[in-house]
Scaffold this motif. Structure first.
Motif, PDB file in Angstrom:
ATOM      1  N   ALA B 234      13.374  23.374-159.397  1.00  0.00           N
ATOM      2  CA  ALA B 234      14.109  24.564-158.983  1.00  0.00           C
ATOM      3  C   ALA B 234      13.501  25.155-157.707  1.00  0.00           C
ATOM      4  N   GLY B 235      12.175  25.146-157.637  1.00  0.00           N
ATOM      5  CA  GLY B 235      11.496  25.668-156.448  1.00  0.00           C
ATOM      6  C   GLY B 235      11.890  24.879-155.214  1.00  0.00           C
ATOM      7  N   GLN B 236      11.937  23.568-155.349  1.00  0.00           N
ATOM      8  CA  GLN B 236      12.320  22.725-154.216  1.00  0.00           C
ATOM      9  C   GLN B 236      13.784  22.925-153.842  1.00  0.00           C
ATOM     10  N   ALA B 237      14.587  23.091-154.877  1.00  0.00           N
ATOM     11  CA  ALA B 237      16.014  23.296-154.611  1.00  0.00           C
ATOM     12  C   ALA B 237      16.225  24.570-153.796  1.00  0.00           C
ATOM     13  N   TYR B 238      15.501  25.634-154.142  1.00  0.00           N
ATOM     14  CA  TYR B 238      15.623  26.877-153.384  1.00  0.00           C
ATOM     15  C   TYR B 238      15.083  26.707-151.961  1.00  0.00           C
ATOM     16  N   ALA B 239      13.991  25.938-151.824  1.00  0.00           N
ATOM     17  CA  ALA B 239      13.443  25.697-150.478  1.00  0.00           C
ATOM     18  C   ALA B 239      14.486  24.978-149.620  1.00  0.00           C
ATOM     19  N   ASP B 240      15.183  24.017-150.231  1.00  0.00           N
ATOM     20  CA  ASP B 240      16.264  23.307-149.522  1.00  0.00           C
ATOM     21  C   ASP B 240      17.343  24.286-149.066  1.00  0.00           C
ATOM     22  N   ILE B 241      17.695  25.191-149.983  1.00  0.00           N
ATOM     23  CA  ILE B 241      18.770  26.143-149.696  1.00  0.00           C
ATOM     24  C   ILE B 241      18.408  27.040-148.516  1.00  0.00           C
ATOM     25  N   VAL B 242      17.160  27.516-148.517  1.00  0.00           N
ATOM     26  CA  VAL B 242      16.716  28.367-147.410  1.00  0.00           C
ATOM     27  C   VAL B 242      16.768  27.567-146.104  1.00  0.00           C
ATOM     28  N   ALA B 243      16.306  26.320-146.167  1.00  0.00           N
ATOM     29  CA  ALA B 243      16.310  25.478-144.963  1.00  0.00           C
ATOM     30  C   ALA B 243      17.737  25.260-144.460  1.00  0.00           C
ATOM     31  N   ARG B 244      18.659  24.972-145.372  1.00  0.00           N
ATOM     32  CA  ARG B 244      20.059  24.753-144.969  1.00  0.00           C
ATOM     33  C   ARG B 244      20.656  26.027-144.383  1.00  0.00           C
ATOM     34  N   TYR B 245      20.324  27.148-144.999  1.00  0.00           N
ATOM     35  CA  TYR B 245      20.845  28.415-144.488  1.00  0.00           C
ATOM     36  C   TYR B 245      20.354  28.653-143.062  1.00  0.00           C
ATOM     37  N   LEU B 246      19.110  28.225-142.799  1.00  0.00           N
ATOM     38  CA  LEU B 246      18.542  28.427-141.466  1.00  0.00           C
ATOM     39  C   LEU B 246      18.995  27.342-140.487  1.00  0.00           C
ATOM     40  N   GLY B 247      19.883  26.470-140.952  1.00  0.00           N
ATOM     41  CA  GLY B 247      20.485  25.517-140.028  1.00  0.00           C
ATOM     42  C   GLY B 247      19.957  24.099-140.108  1.00  0.00           C
ATOM     43  N   GLU B 248      19.013  23.843-141.007  1.00  0.00           N
ATOM     44  CA  GLU B 248      18.505  22.484-141.150  1.00  0.00           C
ATOM     45  C   GLU B 248      19.472  21.632-141.961  1.00  0.00           C
ATOM     46  N   ASP B 249      19.485  20.368-141.651  1.00  0.00           N
ATOM     47  CA  ASP B 249      20.360  19.462-142.380  1.00  0.00           C
ATOM     48  C   ASP B 249      19.536  18.742-143.450  1.00  0.00           C
ATOM     49  N   ARG B 250      19.736  19.111-144.669  1.00  0.00           N
ATOM     50  CA  ARG B 250      18.994  18.463-145.752  1.00  0.00           C
ATOM     51  C   ARG B 250      19.966  17.885-146.759  1.00  0.00           C
ATOM     52  N   PRO B 251      19.753  16.638-147.194  1.00  0.00           N
ATOM     53  CA  PRO B 251      20.672  16.057-148.180  1.00  0.00           C
ATOM     54  C   PRO B 251      20.593  16.819-149.503  1.00  0.00           C
ATOM     55  N   HIS B 252      21.700  16.859-150.212  1.00  0.00           N
ATOM     56  CA  HIS B 252      21.713  17.544-151.510  1.00  0.00           C
ATOM     57  C   HIS B 252      20.940  16.750-152.543  1.00  0.00           C
ATOM     58  N   ARG B 253      20.227  17.450-153.382  1.00  0.00           N
ATOM     59  CA  ARG B 253      19.484  16.810-154.475  1.00  0.00           C
ATOM     60  C   ARG B 253      19.902  17.454-155.795  1.00  0.00           C
ATOM     61  N   PHE B 254      19.396  16.917-156.854  1.00  0.00           N
ATOM     62  CA  PHE B 254      19.573  17.479-158.214  1.00  0.00           C
ATOM     63  C   PHE B 254      21.030  17.480-158.682  1.00  0.00           C
ATOM     64  N   ILE B 255      21.877  16.706-157.993  1.00  0.00           N
ATOM     65  CA  ILE B 255      23.274  16.648-158.405  1.00  0.00           C
ATOM     66  C   ILE B 255      23.486  15.487-159.367  1.00  0.00           C
ATOM     67  N   ASP B 256      22.821  14.379-159.069  1.00  0.00           N
ATOM     68  CA  ASP B 256      23.034  13.196-159.913  1.00  0.00           C
ATOM     69  C   ASP B 256      21.967  13.107-160.986  1.00  0.00           C
ATOM     70  N   ASP B 257      22.342  12.411-162.019  1.00  0.00           N
ATOM     71  CA  ASP B 257      21.434  12.213-163.135  1.00  0.00           C
ATOM     72  C   ASP B 257      20.530  11.023-162.821  1.00  0.00           C
ATOM     73  N   LYS B 258      19.383  11.328-162.230  1.00  0.00           N
ATOM     74  CA  LYS B 258      18.453  10.225-161.921  1.00  0.00           C
ATOM     75  C   LYS B 258      17.224  10.414-162.781  1.00  0.00           C
ATOM     76  N   LYS B 259      17.462  10.267-164.038  1.00  0.00           N
ATOM     77  CA  LYS B 259      16.397  10.472-165.018  1.00  0.00           C
ATOM     78  C   LYS B 259      15.150   9.710-164.615  1.00  0.00           C
ATOM     79  N   GLY B 260      14.048  10.145-165.076  1.00  0.00           N
ATOM     80  CA  GLY B 260      12.820   9.381-164.874  1.00  0.00           C
ATOM     81  C   GLY B 260      12.354   9.402-163.441  1.00  0.00           C
ATOM     82  N   PHE B 261      13.134   8.746-162.595  1.00  0.00           N
ATOM     83  CA  PHE B 261      12.700   8.574-161.216  1.00  0.00           C
ATOM     84  C   PHE B 261      12.341   9.892-160.541  1.00  0.00           C
TER      85      PHE B 261
END
Lengths: 256, 269
Positions: B234-261
């Protein structure tokens, strides 16, 4: 700091004159029989009570005066007000009618929307004459070249859009939103909310949409709710129209 | 130019305050002087999430009523000296807020801060209305379930018709979607709406997806915004969001079920 901002608020301008254009229904009167008017007005209102409630209205006296009927404006306005409508003007009245109207605090408009021509022969065209129902002398509501309303942003849940003419929406209409038009409705996206076309009784009005998921569709008061929509028309581009008082929902793509 | 961000949702309990705290902290950590305001007068929570509840002297209502100055009421965050918190009053209700007063406080904050994050209360009444009224950007927090999505849709309608920008015919508020408490496993089981479902209904720019995570609860309980827990998903997801809001292009994460990995890689959950 805060005192400064207080000062600024005190300097705020209290009023401003602006020009705005409104679409207002016009009631064309074809008889001086007030009880008949009252009766037929009540019938009309019954079809869409919500839309007529406290609606502003301009009374058109052209037809009455042409026929040489004599109407007391005070009594006439009384009848209309009793029906729950608010008279915001009269037009095509004679000198006496105009005077009476102004005494009641009701503005007087010139005979024809734009330029008033007393002997308006071909200028009148579609506007009034064609729309006065030839069969009956019913008071008929008319649309005076109402522009199409174009909406380019999504219509969200809880929002309500009313168009006096046609309504064209270039974005989705969410569940819980309501789009209402006196004319046709076009939705070039998904229609999830309620769509009511021809709300002033126009049987010819149609609804077009790219993806039908509506909660309710209605044309001239004939409606269907979501539950009545079959799987064959759901999630499809369709047009909806009225045929023999029944709502027909058809694929927008023509099949030969 | 300072920007006013409203974090809103319509529905309660979807993660507005968690998001406000995380976003404000994220912006401050990236070097932008940021203030976060609790608009939930009477049900104050932000101070707990930010861990400053024991340092509250004056609050938002005191400033509006000119019983205290902004500087007296703003609390500097203990983790980041570019972040300030303006707590809500717990003893008053939403009627203590006035449009004029809120506007005045925001104008004053704009002189000194780069970002002003407004943590909206639930509902669409006065508190929520005032939280969004002056906004330039809106973060619409939504859970992947139908009632939350509908409430967000309603709130989007209010943003586009009742805000100051709408009333004055200015450029509309920038609207962003934040999907919180997302669980790919449950989407797979059909228990939750998918990202696509939600976007289809709301047709809104997706700023990020926050996965359902224990780290959020832990962060709340300890009074540290979850974004500071850099190891957590969750912490990383929020960091991504702040970065995207500030104009950085970051791929979306935590959308797919990539268990384990993913879980092993980030040590999340």
């Amino acid at each position: 700091m805060s005192q400064e901002s207080k000062k600024t608020t005190n300097l705020t301008i209290a009023l401003e004159f602006k020009t705005s254009t409104f679409s207002v229904p016009v009631l064309i009167l074809a008889t001086d029989d007030l009880s008949m008017l009252e009766q037929q007005l009540a019938l009309k209102i019954k079809q869409a009570p919500e839309f007529f409630k406290n609606a502003p209205l301009v009374l058109d006296l052209q037809e009455i005066n042409k026929q040489g009927y004599v109407v007391d404006i005070t009594e006439l306005v009384g009848v209309v007000r009793k029906a729950g409508l608010l008279v915001v003007g009269i037009r095509a009245g004679n000198v006496l009618q105009n005077k009476q109207s102004l005494e009641l605090g009701i503005p007087v408009y010139s005979a024809q929307g734009r330029d008033s021509v007393v002997e308006n022969k071909n200028l009148v065209k579609v506007d009034d004459v064609a729309l006065i129902s030839p069969v009956s002398s019913k008071p008929e509501e008319i649309k005076v070249s109402v522009p199409t309303t174009l909406i380019t942003h999504p219509v969200r849940s809880g929002q309500r859009i009313y168009a006096a003419g046609d309504l064209v929406i270039m974005a989705q209409v969410s569940a819980g939103a309501e789009i209402i038009a006196e004319g046709n409705i076009h939705v070039y996206s998904t229609l999830r909310g309620r769509a009511l076309a021809g709300v002033h009784g126009d049987n010819e009005a149609r609804i077009f949409c790219f993806d039908l998921q509506a909660e309710l569709i209605s044309i001239a008061g004939n409606y269907k709710v979501s539950e009545d929509l079959g799987a064959s028309v759901r999630n499809k581009p369709v047009q909806i129209y009225l045929q023999d008082n029944a709502l027909i929902i058809k694929d927008i793509v023509l099949h030969h | 130019m300072a920007r006013v961000i409203v974090v809103t949702s319509g529905k309660g309990g979807v993660g507005k305050t968690t998001t406000s705290a995380a976003i404000a902290m994220g912006l401050a950590k990236r070097g932008h002087k940021t203030a976060v305001i609790d608009f939930d007068v009477g049900l104050r929570n932000l101070d707990l999430i930010m861990g400053c509840e024991r340092r509250v002297v004056y609050d938002f209502v005191n400033v509006i009523n000119e019983e205290a100055t902004l500087n007296q009421a703003l609390i500097r965050d203990k983790n980041c000296n570019l972040l300030y918190i303006l707590p809500a009053s717990q003893t008053r209700d939403k009627d203590a807020l006035s449009q004029e007063g809120v506007g005045r406080v925001l104008e004053e904050l704009k002189k000194d801060f780069k970002y002003i994050v407004c943590d909206s209360p639930a509902g669409i009444e006065k508190g929520a209305h005032l939280a969004m009224y002056f906004a330039d950007d809106a973060f619409v927090v939504t859970n992947p379930e139908v009632s939350s999505v509908r409430d967000s849709d309603r709130m989007l309608g209010i943003l586009s018709s009742k805000s100051r920008r709408a009333e004055q015919n200015e450029e509309p508020i920038n609207e962003f979607l934040l999907l919180t408490r997302y669980s790919p496993e449950r989407v797979k089981l059909g228990e939750m709406l998918s990202v696509e479902d939600v976007q289809d209904i709301l047709s809104l720019h997706l700023l990020g997806v926050i996965p359902e995570s224990k780290s959020v609860l832990n962060a709340s309980n300890s009074g540290t915004p979850v974004i500071l827990d850099e190891k957590s998903d969750a912490g990383q997801a929020y960091a991504d969001i702040v970065a995207r809001y500030l104009g950085e292009d970051r791929p979306h994460r935590f959308i797919d079920d990539k268990k384990g990995f993913f879980r092993n890689l980030f040590g999340g959950k």
